[in-house]
Enzyme design. Structure first.
Site, PDB file in Angstrom:
ATOM      1  CD  GLU A 127      64.161  39.832 -12.841  1.00  0.00           C
ATOM      2  OE1 GLU A 127      62.256  39.638 -12.088  1.00  0.00           O
ATOM      3  OE2 GLU A 127      64.880  40.996 -12.830  1.00  0.00           O
ATOM      4  N   GLY A 266      59.153  37.506  -4.271  1.00  0.00           N
ATOM      5  CA  GLY A 266      57.341  37.683  -3.563  1.00  0.00           C
ATOM      6  C   GLY A 266      56.882  38.154  -4.569  1.00  0.00           C
ATOM      7  CB  ALA A 267      55.254  38.507  -7.413  1.00  0.00           C
ATOM      8  CG  ASN A 270      56.723  35.797 -15.439  1.00  0.00           C
ATOM      9  OD1 ASN A 270      57.312  35.830 -15.357  1.00  0.00           O
ATOM     10  ND2 ASN A 270      56.162  35.461 -13.990  1.00  0.00           N
ATOM     11  CG  HIS A 302      56.678  45.636  -7.650  1.00  0.00           C
ATOM     12  ND1 HIS A 302      57.803  47.080  -6.960  1.00  0.00           N
ATOM     13  CD2 HIS A 302      57.578  45.207  -7.899  1.00  0.00           C
ATOM     14  CE1 HIS A 302      59.319  46.469  -7.831  1.00  0.00           C
ATOM     15  NE2 HIS A 302      58.924  45.731  -8.084  1.00  0.00           N
ATOM     16  CD  GLU A 303      56.013  41.576  -8.806  1.00  0.00           C
ATOM     17  OE1 GLU A 303      56.481  41.694  -9.991  1.00  0.00           O
ATOM     18  OE2 GLU A 303      56.866  41.417  -7.617  1.00  0.00           O
ATOM     19  CG  HIS A 306      57.924  45.392 -12.580  1.00  0.00           C
ATOM     20  ND1 HIS A 306      58.796  45.953 -12.544  1.00  0.00           N
ATOM     21  CD2 HIS A 306      58.214  44.905 -11.540  1.00  0.00           C
ATOM     22  CE1 HIS A 306      59.690  45.375 -12.341  1.00  0.00           C
ATOM     23  NE2 HIS A 306      59.297  44.969 -10.804  1.00  0.00           N
TER      24      HIS A 306
HETATM   25  N1  TRP Z   1      61.056  40.859 -10.441  1.00  0.00           N
HETATM   26  C1  TRP Z   1      60.529  40.830  -9.461  1.00  0.00           C
HETATM   27  C2  TRP Z   1      60.207  41.905  -9.075  1.00  0.00           C
HETATM   28  O1  TRP Z   1      58.654  42.371  -8.560  1.00  0.00           O
HETATM   29  C3  TRP Z   1      61.709  39.539  -8.481  1.00  0.00           C
HETATM   30  C4  TRP Z   1      62.040  38.469  -8.475  1.00  0.00           C
HETATM   31  C5  TRP Z   1      60.510  37.604  -8.788  1.00  0.00           C
HETATM   32  C6  TRP Z   1      62.790  37.653  -9.295  1.00  0.00           C
HETATM   33  N2  TRP Z   1      61.175  36.409  -8.046  1.00  0.00           N
HETATM   34  C7  TRP Z   1      62.646  35.929  -8.350  1.00  0.00           C
HETATM   35  C8  TRP Z   1      64.065  37.888  -8.775  1.00  0.00           C
HETATM   36  C9  TRP Z   1      63.333  35.311  -8.683  1.00  0.00           C
HETATM   37  C10 TRP Z   1      65.206  36.688  -8.746  1.00  0.00           C
HETATM   38  C11 TRP Z   1      65.022  35.621  -8.684  1.00  0.00           C
HETATM   39  O2  TRP Z   1      60.786  42.245  -7.660  1.00  0.00           O
HETATM   40 ZN    ZN Z   2      60.003  44.308  -9.231  1.00  0.00          ZN
END
Ligand code: TRP
Ligand code: ZN
Length: 872
Positions: A127, A266-267, A270, A302-303, A306
């Site tokens: 991402e 942060g995390a 996937n 949070h993850e 998702h």
């Molecule tokens: N989707 C991730 C979240 O939970 C955000 C994220 C993680 C991200 N790594 C990234 C966004 C690298 C851009 C680039 O918030």
């Molecule tokens: Zn997120």
């Protein structure tokens, strides 16, 4: 790094993809150099696309093409064209199989997008647009595919090979081995992940409500195996909470989390294989603070959340980013509120929104929750998309009530399961399930800026009249603003502090729906009430009401809304500091006026120590400076320090009493009440340290040396450094000697030094840049040293001769060569440029122009150009 200049992408230009990819088979052969990625894509023309004979456009960045085959035949060069970042294939049939082979060099990838190496471990971050750095693919979230991934690597060095879904086959070939993973759920490629390394694993399992057993595995370097229990407990709690609260169960047989040291954010959620920054998953009492424990709990949740809000239902395009992030932040905030103290969590969230997001809205980077355009999407992972987006979901929750909101979320997940949708689709579900009209509410998504809510009232002859008006200041590219639907939660307090009945039904609280520019409400009341406005922070607005100090004392003492109590305290502090900026000599008087109020807070502290700690937090320098018409660095620093110091002296005995009363017996536990007690104790110590109390330095030195937990140890170290107390340097040395081997602890060591107020910290930071443990390739370290310096240290960053700016921009130039995403995020620290007085503004703008004149990535360029444009 190539000089970047990205084109502007616009929401209005959105078109459905010309080709869909139903199935992907990836074969990734990991090598010390020349990692080989073979991709087999089952392509099909999109029936919804109007461009019936359109070319097939695949994204690809930094890939060396080895072969390209369509339906078994090598494609002649005349049929495709490889540009800098795309591969365009002409004249494809309705459906076909495309096989490509590329090579890539993950070892050299310091940008940490795509496939890269962190401490000898291969891992990915796709991402938003990292998958195109792994193979040629339509890298956009509205293309959903089933993935089968085979990972191959040396068996001894990479015993663990992971990807999304379930393992379905494995084998060995001499010194190498392979594992094949199959993910049955169609997903956009930004959710792809792969990990290969020598990892230890904490295993557990979870039985879902419907009775399926899910294997839970958290992977980390073997030395960190003892730091995974908290993440595991948080994961199980999250799984149970999502079943109970949203009726959502996990859907695969395995859930994996991998901790990596080199990570841009942060995390990452996937599918079935979350990848986490070590800072957001490792936790141990000896090395992790209370805040760290709470962050791990929140980010794991949070993850996990998702998996539904983001993965099962995903985003149509990146303008819809808040669809998954705003909703998921709302979900993790609600979870943390349920796990800890709801009132305290709400205040922490509001505090962050008001200090960080409101500042973003005031500056050159202001953008709507659903932006209309961007250059680099990486620059839009912002507090506006995340935290303000969460407030928009929260407003809908409050407008609908819990039952209707749950009907709305059920509808959303069932209607859009397996699809890529928009924020509008989300709102439509809430509208339908709630039977409400949210047409005006939708403006919150498209209009940038923080609405200014003005409240005026008068009482006469038994009638209380409240007039509310709203106005949103212009933001870059959006000069004119329309009125929003602003829910203003209200109670009216009588002289004894009780809520008065405000209608015939006898209700003592209500929500006023302000929809026009100005509206009036009347209440029959026997005497003038004190209004408790915007209860629970019912809308993300800035409230202007002419509170008297007496009214604020009263609210702080009596209001039963936690947010309103805290807001009253904040207004008292801000008022006192602003007066002290103008009249520096009056700190003793201001402290004398505040002392009884703080005394009352202390008297009640045992009921809820965490809340007391929040009420006793004097706003930070940056927050104070942001409230002024123009940033006044020296004035803010002097006034805030004088107030804290005067309060420290005026109440020294009370603070020492708290320090005693809050000494926790027994072993460290990261539980809400203990966390509250420790934070109250450190608040008391901070006042004493600010006052230069005779005994406090020795006390802190001892605490730092003897604490059995990082909260106390680091809390003491920070105060010693911040106030330059005797023993600070020795404490720093001792701390480094103890913890030189623990990266996350050493991050704190760097940060503690970068936050010491005063211009000479510029030199300290310069010296730390040369420290052997400083490394531009590790984002956590860069954020600890440079992020803290520029983001949390007014007097050093804005040092009078501009040397802070020059140092910072020099560092940004270097960082940009290594990691453009992180460089651009850190560039945002310069966004206060338009708020600076002429001289520092000139210095900063010169430093930024110098930076732009060099070679700059597209990421950093977008941020710098927006900042510089805002100055004229
Ligand atoms: N989707 C991730 C979240 O939970 C955000 C994220 C993680 C991200 N790594 C990234 C966004 C690298 C851009 C680039 O918030
Ligand atoms: Zn997120």
């Amino acid at each position: 790094m190539r000089d970047g200049q990205a084109a502007t992408i616009r929401l209005q230009d959105y078109q459905v993809p010309a080709f869909l990819v139903d199935d992907v088979a990836l074969d990734v052969d990991l090598r010390d150099s020349g990692t080989r990625v073979s991709a087999s894509l089952q392509l099909r023309r999109n029936p919804a696309s109007k461009t019936a004979s359109g070319d097939c456009v695949l994204n690809g960045v930094g890939l060396t093409l080895v072969s390209i085959v369509v339906d078994g035949e090598t494609l002649p060069a005349s049929r495709y064209e490889q540009g800098g970042e795309t591969l365009v294939i002409r004249d494809l049939p309705q459906a076909c199989r495309l096989d490509t082979v590329v090579t890539i060099e993950p070892q050299e990838n310091t940008a940490l997008e795509g496939l890269y190496v962190s401490k000898g471990m291969f891992c990915t971050q796709c991402e938003a647009e990292g998958f195109r750095r792994i193979t040629f693919f339509p890298d956009r979230p509205d293309v959903l595919s089933r993935f089968v991934t085979t990972v191959r690597a040396d068996k001894a060095r990479y015993p663990v090979l992971l990807s999304n879904g379930n393992p379905v086959a494995q084998g060995e070939e001499g010194a190498r081995h392979w594992v094949r993973w199959e993910d049955p759920f169609p997903k956009p490629c930004y959710l792809f992940a792969l990990v290969a390394g020598d990892l230890a694993c904490l295993e557990d399992s979870y039985r879902t409500g419907s009775g399926r057993d899910v294997s839970l595995r958290i992977y980390a370097e073997p030395r960190d195996l003892d730091k995974l229990d908290h993440a595991m407990a948080s994961l199980k709690a999250s799984m149970a909470w999502d079943e109970k609260t949203y009726g959502l169960e996990y859907d695969l047989d395995i859930y994996m989390i991998v901790a990596v040291s080199h990570f841009n954010m942060g995390a990452m959620e996937n599918k079935g294989l979350n990848i986490f920054n070590t800072a957001c998953v490792l936790a141990h009492p000896r090395t992790t603070t209370d805040a760290g424990f709470q962050r791990v709990e929140a980010v794991v949740a949070h993850e996990y959340f998702h998996n539904w809000s983001g993965n099962r239902v995903t985003c149509r395009d990146w303008f819809q980013l808040s669809l998954k992030e705003g909703f998921t932040v709302f979900r993790d905030q609600s979870f943390s509120a349920d796990m800890n103290s709801a009132a305290v969590k709400r205040v922490e969230d509001v505090d962050m929104l008001r200090t960080v997001q409101f500042a973003e809205d005031r500056g050159p980077m202001a953008h709507p929750v659903r932006p209309a355009e961007y250059q680099k999407i990486d620059n839009f992972y912002t507090v506006t998309i995340y935290e303000k987006g969460a407030e928009l979901v929260r407003m809908q929750y409050n407008l609908l009530g819990p039952e209707a909101f749950r009907r709305g979320s059920d509808l959303y997940f069932s209607r859009f399961d397996g699809q890529a949708v928009t924020t509008d689709d989300f709102v439509a579900c809430m509208e339908e399930a709630g039977g409400v009209d949210l047409s005006q509410f939708r403006r919150w998504y498209s209009q940038a800026g923080t609405p200014q809510l003005t409240a005026r009232d008068h009482w006469e002859d038994g009638l209380y009249t409240l007039t509310l008006s709203q106005q949103t200041p212009p933001t870059p590219g959006q000069p004119d603003k329309a009125p929003l639907l602003v829910p203003v939660a209200l109670a009216l307090l009588g002289p004894d502090g009780q809520r008065l009945p405000i209608n015939e039904a006898g209700d003592t609280a209500t929500v006023l729906a302000l929809s026009g520019s100005e509206q009036q409400w009347q209440f029959a009341l026997p005497q003038r009430p004190v209004p408790s406005l915007l209860r629970g922070f019912s809308a993300p607005v800035e409230l202007d009401y002419p509170y008297t100090p007496e009214q604020l004392h009263f609210l702080l003492a009596h209001d039963d809304d936690g947010y309103c109590r805290w807001d009253a305290a904040q207004r008292l502090y801000h008022g006192a500091i602003r007066r002290l900026i103008k009249a520096p000599g009056l700190a003793e008087q201001e402290a004398a006026a505040l002392a009884p109020v703080l005394g009352e807070v202390l008297a009640r502290a045992a009921d809820d120590p965490a809340e007391a700690a929040l009420l006793l937090a004097v706003p930070g320098e940056v927050a104070v400076g942001d409230q002024l018409p123009q940033m006044d660095v020296e004035g803010v620093h002097r006034a805030r320090s004088a107030l804290a110091s005067a309060l420290g002296r005026a109440m020294a005995a009370r603070w020492w009493e708290q320090v005693e009363a809050c000494a926790l017996p027994g072993p460290y536990r990261p539980e809400a009440r203990d966390i509250g007690i420790r934070s109250l104790r450190h608040r008391a110590l901070a006042f004493l340290a600010a006052a230069g109390d005779a005994r406090v330095a020795d006390f802190l030195v001892r605490l730092c040396d003897t604490a059995d937990n990082m909260t106390d140890e680091l809390g003491a170290l920070r105060l010693l450094c911040h106030f330059r107390l005797p023993g600070a340097e020795a404490a720093l040395a001792g701390f480094a000697a103890r913890w030189h081997d623990e990266d996350l602890v050493m991050d704190q060591w760097f940060a503690a030094q970068a936050s010491v107020p005063g211009a000479d910290t510029v030199h300290r930071v310069e010296a730390l840049l040369a420290h052997p443990a400083f490394d531009y390739r590790v984002p956590n370290r860069v954020r600890a040293l440079l992020g803290t310096f520029a983001g949390a240290n007014l007097t050093a960053f804005h040092a009078a001769d501009g040397q802070g700016y020059r140092l910072y921009t020099r560092c940004l130039a270097q960082l940009d060569q290594v990691n453009p995403q992180v460089a651009a995020r850190m560039g945002n620290a310069c966004a206060r440029l338009p708020r600076l007085p002429a001289e520092p503004a000139g210095q900063l703008s010169q430093a930024l122009q110098g930076l732009l004149a060099g070679t700059v990535s597209a990421n950093l360029r977008e941020v710098l150009e927006r900042i510089l444009a805002a100055r004229h």
